[in-house]
Motif scaffolding. Structure first.
Motif, PDB file in Angstrom:
ATOM      1  N   UNK A 148      10.232  -5.388   5.378  1.00  0.00           N
ATOM      2  CA  UNK A 148       8.847  -5.113   5.004  1.00  0.00           C
ATOM      3  C   UNK A 148       7.920  -5.247   6.204  1.00  0.00           C
ATOM      4  N   UNK A 149       8.016  -6.369   6.910  1.00  0.00           N
ATOM      5  CA  UNK A 149       7.183  -6.557   8.104  1.00  0.00           C
ATOM      6  C   UNK A 149       7.592  -5.575   9.190  1.00  0.00           C
ATOM      7  N   UNK A 150       8.895  -5.508   9.455  1.00  0.00           N
ATOM      8  CA  UNK A 150       9.447  -4.504  10.365  1.00  0.00           C
ATOM      9  C   UNK A 150      10.235  -3.517   9.507  1.00  0.00           C
ATOM     10  N   UNK A 151       9.750  -2.304   9.409  1.00  0.00           N
ATOM     11  CA  UNK A 151      10.356  -1.334   8.495  1.00  0.00           C
ATOM     12  C   UNK A 151      11.823  -1.110   8.833  1.00  0.00           C
ATOM     13  N   UNK A 176       1.127  -0.173   8.510  1.00  0.00           N
ATOM     14  CA  UNK A 176       1.302   0.361   7.159  1.00  0.00           C
ATOM     15  C   UNK A 176       0.984  -0.697   6.112  1.00  0.00           C
ATOM     16  N   UNK A 177       1.419  -1.931   6.341  1.00  0.00           N
ATOM     17  CA  UNK A 177       1.149  -3.001   5.379  1.00  0.00           C
ATOM     18  C   UNK A 177      -0.341  -3.313   5.289  1.00  0.00           C
ATOM     19  N   UNK A 232       1.606   8.805   3.096  1.00  0.00           N
ATOM     20  CA  UNK A 232       1.676   8.164   4.415  1.00  0.00           C
ATOM     21  C   UNK A 232       3.024   7.472   4.605  1.00  0.00           C
ATOM     22  N   UNK A 233       3.464   6.721   3.587  1.00  0.00           N
ATOM     23  CA  UNK A 233       4.748   6.023   3.688  1.00  0.00           C
ATOM     24  C   UNK A 233       5.906   7.012   3.830  1.00  0.00           C
ATOM     25  N   UNK A 234       5.830   8.109   3.101  1.00  0.00           N
ATOM     26  CA  UNK A 234       6.889   9.119   3.187  1.00  0.00           C
ATOM     27  C   UNK A 234       6.955   9.733   4.576  1.00  0.00           C
ATOM     28  N   UNK A 235       5.800  10.016   5.159  1.00  0.00           N
ATOM     29  CA  UNK A 235       5.759  10.585   6.502  1.00  0.00           C
ATOM     30  C   UNK A 235       6.366   9.616   7.519  1.00  0.00           C
ATOM     31  N   UNK A 236       6.013   8.325   7.414  1.00  0.00           N
ATOM     32  CA  UNK A 236       6.562   7.318   8.323  1.00  0.00           C
ATOM     33  C   UNK A 236       8.076   7.210   8.158  1.00  0.00           C
ATOM     34  N   UNK A 237       8.544   7.203   6.915  1.00  0.00           N
ATOM     35  CA  UNK A 237       9.983   7.107   6.667  1.00  0.00           C
ATOM     36  C   UNK A 237      10.732   8.303   7.234  1.00  0.00           C
ATOM     37  N   UNK A 242       6.064  -2.195  -3.341  1.00  0.00           N
ATOM     38  CA  UNK A 242       5.689  -0.987  -2.605  1.00  0.00           C
ATOM     39  C   UNK A 242       6.600  -0.716  -1.416  1.00  0.00           C
ATOM     40  N   UNK A 243       7.635  -1.543  -1.241  1.00  0.00           N
ATOM     41  CA  UNK A 243       8.585  -1.369  -0.150  1.00  0.00           C
ATOM     42  C   UNK A 243       9.505  -0.190  -0.468  1.00  0.00           C
ATOM     43  N   UNK A 244       9.404   0.886   0.286  1.00  0.00           N
ATOM     44  CA  UNK A 244      10.152   2.115  -0.020  1.00  0.00           C
ATOM     45  C   UNK A 244      11.457   2.179   0.764  1.00  0.00           C
ATOM     46  N   UNK A 245      12.261   1.107   0.678  1.00  0.00           N
ATOM     47  CA  UNK A 245      13.526   1.072   1.429  1.00  0.00           C
ATOM     48  C   UNK A 245      14.507   2.111   0.907  1.00  0.00           C
TER      49      UNK A 245
END
Length: 412
Positions: free
Chosen positions: A198-201, A215-216, A251-256, A298-301
């Motif tokens: 979470x802290x470091x994706x 992001x967080x 935003x999360x999807x783009x980062x992933x 909300x963690x999208x692992x």
């Protein structure tokens, strides 16, 4: 392998109105077909078609192909529900969520996606134009926009259905493409361990850290603003909520996507495989205090893992999933396991050999070592093929995993 390419349509107001009328008509017909399927127990495509096809064409003025797709969409939604019930994704049979899903027909949103095949939709990719069927007639010369990479993929590999989607006043086509895979690297020189957090994706065994602090912070800010707007509950507050919805997810999807692309490219460049933790069921296993629950939820692992898996499969990079147990407590140098080794979220200090390291880097090295050991013992790549497509009750294209869980279709 199948990929879904999203292109944005640029319709005129008249064309957009025709699209909206078409989706409303198709989804009203799907709701009626869903009631028939529920009341008469007709969940099979052929059986439901015999009872609904004629009336759908007559009452909602749908063409033959559109009526067929409406019926198929309804059956796919019930197949998705059945798979989720079987996998336990909706709780136990006596739970409120389970009963709510099974005691009434599936309802489709008025703006739910509608599938199109090549009889209803034609592409002029070089001119960036399409023509497609609507309830008001064939709409021609509809402009669309896409990146050069997407245009090349469409031109070379488009095959199968496309979905018309309306979202927040914008229109999209989700086009299915059959993209060839690279031959699998069956002799990797090593593995690139990836520790998800979470802290470091993502932290790799090479020591590279893709931090999620920004992001967080954005997630906390969005959650705080959302709470304020919900409490205010004025018309302007509701308009602002509607405008901002999905922003965090995009935003999360783009980062992933960017992280997954970087990880797979590095593994491919160095002739290695990718090692990931099998985090299935982690949400149910972990108990957290109330302030931590929103961040953890909300963690999208799972999304990041799925992106890495399908990009690796396309590039021919092997993927191995390892047991995550004690990877954060085990010393990557001497193998000593102790809860006290993890002195904080960020740091690891071995009580046996005294080595001090970044906690996530240490964990990623353990993941790499476990994957390499499994590969040497004869394990094969577990990068999965994209699961078969189905549709949920909202008309959205979904995939069913081996366990029945739903996940977003991979897209470019």
């Amino acid at each position: 392998m199948k990929l879904v390419v999203q292109v944005r349509l640029l319709p005129t107001p008249v064309q957009a109105a025709a699209f909206a009328m078409t989706l409303r008509a198709c989804n009203e017909a799907a709701n009626w077909a869903s009631e028939v399927a529920f009341e008469q127990g007709l969940k099979n495509n052929f059986a439901l078609r015999k009872h609904t096809y004629g009336q759908i064409k007559a009452q909602w003025s749908l063409g033959a192909q559109a009526a067929q797709h409406v019926i198929k969409k309804t059956c796919d939604a019930y197949a998705t529900l059945k798979a989720n019930l079987k996998a336990g994704n909706l709780g136990k049979p006596d739970s409120k969520r389970y009963r709510k899903a099974t005691e009434k027909p599936i309802v489709f949103r008025a703006e739910g996606a509608q599938p199109y095949d090549d009889r209803m939709l034609s592409w002029q990719i070089a001119e960036r134009r399409i023509s497609l069927w609507t309830v008001t007639g064939r709409v021609k010369d509809v402009a669309f926009t896409a990146s050069p990479e997407q245009l090349a993929t469409l031109a070379l590999y488009r095959k199968g259905e496309s979905d018309l989607v309306g979202r927040d006043g914008m229109w999209f086509l989700m086009a299915t493409c059959e993209v060839p895979e690279a031959s699998l690297n069956t002799d990797p020189v090593d593995f690139l361990g990836v520790d998800l957090g979470i802290v470091n994706i993502a932290t790799t065994s090479d020591g590279e850290i893709m931090a999620g602090r920004e992001l967080n912070r954005i997630r906390v800010r969005e959650r705080t603003l959302r709470t304020k707007l919900q409490k205010k509950n004025t018309p302007s507050a509701r308009r602002r909520q509607k405008k901002r919805r999905r922003k965090e997810a995009r935003r999360a999807k783009d980062i992933n996507h960017k992280i997954a692309k970087h990880v797979v490219a590095e593994a491919e460049r160095t002739g290695r495989g990718v090692a990931l933790e099998d985090l299935t069921g982690i949400r149910e296993r972990v108990r957290l205090k109330k302030p931590q629950r929103a961040t953890h939820s909300s963690w999208s692992f799972a999304q990041l893992g799925a992106f890495i898996a399908y990009k690796a499969r396309r590039a021919g990079v092997p993927v191995v999933y390892v047991d995550p147990a004690y990877t954060s407590r085990t010393c990557a140098e001497c193998g000593h396991v102790d809860k006290a080794n993890r002195v904080s979220q960020a740091w690891f200090a071995c009580r046996s050999c005294g080595v001090v390291a970044h906690a996530d880097r240490n964990g990623s090295r353990n993941i790499r070592a476990r994957a390499w050991e499994l590969w040497r013992r004869g394990a094969s790549s577990t990068a999965p093929a994209p699961p078969p497509k189905t549709r949920d009750g909202a008309g959205r294209k979904r995939s069913i995993t081996a366990s029945g869980a739903r996940c977003a279709s991979p897209s470019l």
